[in-house]
Design a protein around this motif. Structure first.
Motif, mmCIF file in Angstrom:
data_model
loop_
_atom_site.group_PDB
_atom_site.id
_atom_site.type_symbol
_atom_site.label_atom_id
_atom_site.label_comp_id
_atom_site.label_asym_id
_atom_site.label_seq_id
_atom_site.Cartn_x
_atom_site.Cartn_y
_atom_site.Cartn_z
ATOM 1 N N THR A 157 0.258 -1.355 0.248
ATOM 2 C CA THR A 157 0.053 0.178 0.119
ATOM 3 C C THR A 157 0.839 1.335 -0.481
ATOM 4 O O THR A 157 0.553 2.165 -0.320
ATOM 5 C CB THR A 157 -1.165 0.162 0.891
ATOM 6 N N ALA A 158 1.943 1.261 0.151
ATOM 7 C CA ALA A 158 2.932 2.229 0.907
ATOM 8 C C ALA A 158 2.696 3.273 -0.752
ATOM 9 O O ALA A 158 2.890 2.555 -1.991
ATOM 10 C CB ALA A 158 4.462 2.147 0.571
ATOM 11 N N PRO A 159 2.803 4.820 -0.182
ATOM 12 C CA PRO A 159 2.581 5.247 0.315
ATOM 13 C C PRO A 159 1.754 5.658 1.446
ATOM 14 O O PRO A 159 1.805 6.311 2.348
ATOM 15 C CB PRO A 159 3.393 6.972 0.500
ATOM 16 N N LYS A 160 0.664 4.608 0.820
ATOM 17 C CA LYS A 160 -0.587 4.671 1.717
ATOM 18 C C LYS A 160 -0.486 4.281 2.822
ATOM 19 O O LYS A 160 -0.105 2.754 3.040
ATOM 20 C CB LYS A 160 -1.626 4.544 0.731
ATOM 21 N N GLY A 161 -1.720 4.284 3.947
ATOM 22 C CA GLY A 161 -1.746 2.896 4.777
ATOM 23 C C GLY A 161 -2.303 2.317 4.614
ATOM 24 O O GLY A 161 -2.796 1.910 3.703
ATOM 25 N N ARG A 162 -1.836 1.575 5.881
ATOM 26 C CA ARG A 162 -3.184 -0.118 4.904
ATOM 27 C C ARG A 162 -4.422 0.139 6.413
ATOM 28 O O ARG A 162 -3.877 -0.494 7.494
ATOM 29 C CB ARG A 162 -1.908 -1.393 4.886
ATOM 30 N N TYR A 163 -5.708 -0.247 6.004
ATOM 31 C CA TYR A 163 -6.039 -0.303 6.616
ATOM 32 C C TYR A 163 -7.326 -1.872 6.414
ATOM 33 O O TYR A 163 -7.315 -2.155 5.887
ATOM 34 C CB TYR A 163 -7.914 0.624 7.184
ATOM 35 N N LEU A 164 -7.045 -2.783 7.585
ATOM 36 C CA LEU A 164 -7.307 -4.604 7.324
ATOM 37 C C LEU A 164 -8.718 -4.028 7.971
ATOM 38 O O LEU A 164 -9.231 -4.218 9.457
ATOM 39 C CB LEU A 164 -6.551 -5.438 7.886
ATOM 40 N N GLY A 165 -9.979 -4.444 6.788
ATOM 41 C CA GLY A 165 -11.273 -4.268 7.314
ATOM 42 C C GLY A 165 -11.707 -5.870 7.223
ATOM 43 O O GLY A 165 -10.959 -6.943 7.399
ATOM 44 N N VAL A 178 -12.426 6.412 3.726
ATOM 45 C CA VAL A 178 -11.800 6.351 3.618
ATOM 46 C C VAL A 178 -11.627 7.518 2.553
ATOM 47 O O VAL A 178 -11.231 8.329 2.882
ATOM 48 C CB VAL A 178 -10.670 5.493 2.994
ATOM 49 N N VAL A 179 -12.035 7.536 1.647
ATOM 50 C CA VAL A 179 -12.851 9.008 0.314
ATOM 51 C C VAL A 179 -13.649 9.943 1.276
ATOM 52 O O VAL A 179 -12.951 10.639 0.424
ATOM 53 C CB VAL A 179 -14.055 7.961 -0.804
ATOM 54 N N SER A 180 -14.937 9.333 1.758
ATOM 55 C CA SER A 180 -15.690 10.746 2.213
ATOM 56 C C SER A 180 -14.757 11.496 3.007
ATOM 57 O O SER A 180 -14.686 13.171 3.119
ATOM 58 C CB SER A 180 -16.883 10.741 3.023
ATOM 59 N N LEU A 181 -13.463 11.206 4.116
ATOM 60 C CA LEU A 181 -12.875 12.001 5.269
ATOM 61 C C LEU A 181 -11.681 12.315 4.284
ATOM 62 O O LEU A 181 -10.781 12.877 4.879
ATOM 63 C CB LEU A 181 -12.151 10.878 6.116
ATOM 64 N N GLY A 182 -11.101 11.636 2.931
ATOM 65 C CA GLY A 182 -9.652 12.161 2.167
ATOM 66 C C GLY A 182 -9.064 11.480 3.135
ATOM 67 O O GLY A 182 -7.839 11.768 3.521
ATOM 68 N N LEU A 183 -8.985 10.277 3.298
ATOM 69 C CA LEU A 183 -7.801 9.518 4.411
ATOM 70 C C LEU A 183 -6.379 8.707 3.618
ATOM 71 O O LEU A 183 -7.577 8.097 2.416
ATOM 72 C CB LEU A 183 -8.119 8.852 5.170
ATOM 73 N N PRO A 184 -5.778 9.481 3.484
ATOM 74 C CA PRO A 184 -5.104 8.136 2.467
ATOM 75 C C PRO A 184 -4.338 7.311 2.481
ATOM 76 O O PRO A 184 -3.774 6.655 3.421
ATOM 77 C CB PRO A 184 -3.168 9.485 2.620
ATOM 78 N N PHE A 185 -5.222 6.098 2.913
ATOM 79 C CA PHE A 185 -5.677 4.632 3.422
ATOM 80 C C PHE A 185 -5.724 3.583 1.987
ATOM 81 O O PHE A 185 -6.884 4.733 1.661
ATOM 82 C CB PHE A 185 -6.298 4.586 4.178
ATOM 83 N N THR A 186 -5.037 2.120 1.999
ATOM 84 C CA THR A 186 -6.288 1.794 1.778
ATOM 85 C C THR A 186 -6.981 0.542 1.917
ATOM 86 O O THR A 186 -6.195 0.156 3.166
ATOM 87 C CB THR A 186 -5.197 0.796 0.478
ATOM 88 N N VAL A 187 -8.135 0.212 2.104
ATOM 89 C CA VAL A 187 -9.015 -1.075 2.314
ATOM 90 C C VAL A 187 -8.837 -2.041 1.923
ATOM 91 O O VAL A 187 -9.131 -2.850 1.227
ATOM 92 C CB VAL A 187 -10.116 -0.736 2.654
ATOM 93 N N ILE A 188 -8.156 -2.770 3.361
ATOM 94 C CA ILE A 188 -7.834 -4.198 2.402
ATOM 95 C C ILE A 188 -8.924 -5.430 3.294
ATOM 96 O O ILE A 188 -9.079 -5.416 4.904
ATOM 97 C CB ILE A 188 -6.328 -4.766 3.165
ATOM 98 N N HIS A 189 -9.509 -5.617 2.762
ATOM 99 C CA HIS A 189 -10.705 -6.466 3.595
ATOM 100 C C HIS A 189 -10.167 -8.538 4.060
ATOM 101 O O HIS A 189 -10.024 -9.171 3.121
ATOM 102 C CB HIS A 189 -11.631 -6.793 2.650
ATOM 103 N N ALA A 190 -10.379 -8.255 5.247
ATOM 104 C CA ALA A 190 -9.297 -9.900 5.969
ATOM 105 C C ALA A 190 -10.786 -10.589 4.886
ATOM 106 O O ALA A 190 -11.560 -10.889 4.861
ATOM 107 C CB ALA A 190 -9.640 -10.507 7.368
ATOM 108 N N GLY A 191 -10.205 -12.042 5.224
ATOM 109 C CA GLY A 191 -11.217 -13.189 4.818
ATOM 110 C C GLY A 191 -12.102 -13.803 5.326
ATOM 111 O O GLY A 191 -12.758 -13.295 4.993
ATOM 112 N N THR A 192 -11.831 -13.589 6.425
ATOM 113 C CA THR A 192 -12.710 -14.076 7.649
ATOM 114 C C THR A 192 -11.900 -13.367 9.182
ATOM 115 O O THR A 192 -10.943 -12.731 9.243
ATOM 116 C CB THR A 192 -12.219 -15.917 8.126
#
Length: 324
Positions: A157-165, A178-192
């Protein structure tokens, strides 16, 4: 409850106990009212499946036929439970299932059986050691700083932060947030659910960067030292009106809602299995107890069925009173 009323009215403890013993079988005389299986939904996290096994184990003690189909968390409210393909689900969190519960209520084919007991909290969470790398936390605005985002980044994800959803079935609107608040993060969803907390444990032991969805009731907030991010307080308008909040052009510019955890059943349960329905309505459990038992499963490796059986054996007076 019948037993407590008897004890208050009868002077002799011996007579009271004898009366209670005599009446106890009568409370369950009509159970099971049908040999058709009561289908208790399993979802993709530990506590809900533990509650399902406790409730199902109680019903089995009373002679009911019980099945445990695996179901989709949100769509079960508007499909499986409305048709009777599912009989009951033990945990629907107001934090994430609010819209689905409203849609389910509108069908008139399901019934909200009331709160489970614990209060739900779900939000972005970070270990305490990350505060030194991202000054300003837990305020959400700290996450907007490029250096802070990079502190939470990984190679993917660099340079963006990683958020594990959480798993995508949980929804939660993190991608939109993330989009609404303008956060420089990428959302990654856990499988379980299990994979998500296994990753937390690995990162925590190494003091590696991690930001993820943590919820309560759960054993994780007690085991790991950290904090939830403080987003703008949730309101209904935040999720429905783009003009609300800091971004006038987008919804979800706030944190997640807090609230109760509810039990839901197929509307026909009350008539078909009245004793099982009565037990479900009365079924509650304390947050601390649920956290402890969930930890026994996830951390100590116990089987959910074994943990449920232990609770049922230790709380026989409680669950028998639920049917009286």
């Amino acid at each position: 409850m019948v037993r407590s009323r008897l004890l208050s009215k009868v002077g002799s403890g011996v007579v009271a106990l004898a009366a209670a013993s005599f009446l106890a079988p009568l409370a369950f005389a009509q159970a099971p009212e049908s040999n058709d299986p009561i289908k208790i939904a399993l979802f993709d996290w530990t506590s809900v499946n533990l509650n399902a096994k406790i409730y199902g184990g109680i019903l089995e003690k009373l002679g009911y036929t019980v099945e445990y189909p695996t179901a989709d968390y949100l769509s079960s409210l508007t499909t499986g439970l409305t048709t009777g393909d599912l009989t009951i689900g033990m945990e629907f969190w107001a934090t994430t299932a609010g819209e689905a519960m409203a849609a389910s209520d509108a069908t008139k084919e399901t019934e909200n059986l009331g709160p489970l007991g614990p209060k739900a909290k779900e939000e972005w969470w970070f270990p305490e050691y990350m505060k030194a790398k991202c000054p300003g936390l837990p305020n959400w605005e700290a996450l907007k700083a490029p250096a802070c985002a990079e502190a939470f980044s990984t190679a993917e994800t660099a340079p963006k932060g990683r958020y594990l959803g959480g798993p995508v079935t949980w929804e939660g609107f993190d991608d939109e947030r993330v989009v609404s608040l303008g956060l420089p993060f990428t959302v990654i969803h856990a499988g379980t659910d299990a994979a998500m907390f296994a990753e937390l444990d690995s990162a925590y032991q190494r003091e590696a960067p991690i930001m993820l969805w943590v919820y309560s009731p759960h054993w994780a907030p007690a085991k790991y030292k950290g904090e939830w991010v403080e987003f703008p307080e949730y309101t209904k308008e935040c999720y429905t009106d783009p003009k609300w909040g800091s971004n006038p052009d987008a919804k979800y510019d706030c944190g997640k809602p807090h609230g109760d955890i509810f039990k839901y059943s197929w509307a026909g349960m009350k008539e078909k299995w009245p004793v099982a329905y009565k037990i479900a309505k009365a079924y509650t459990i304390e947050t601390e107890v649920l956290n402890k038992m969930s930890g026994e499963i996830d951390l100590d490796g116990k089987a959910p069925e074994d943990v449920a059986a232990e609770w049922i054996a230790a709380n026989e007076a409680t669950w028998k009173a639920w049917a009286e």
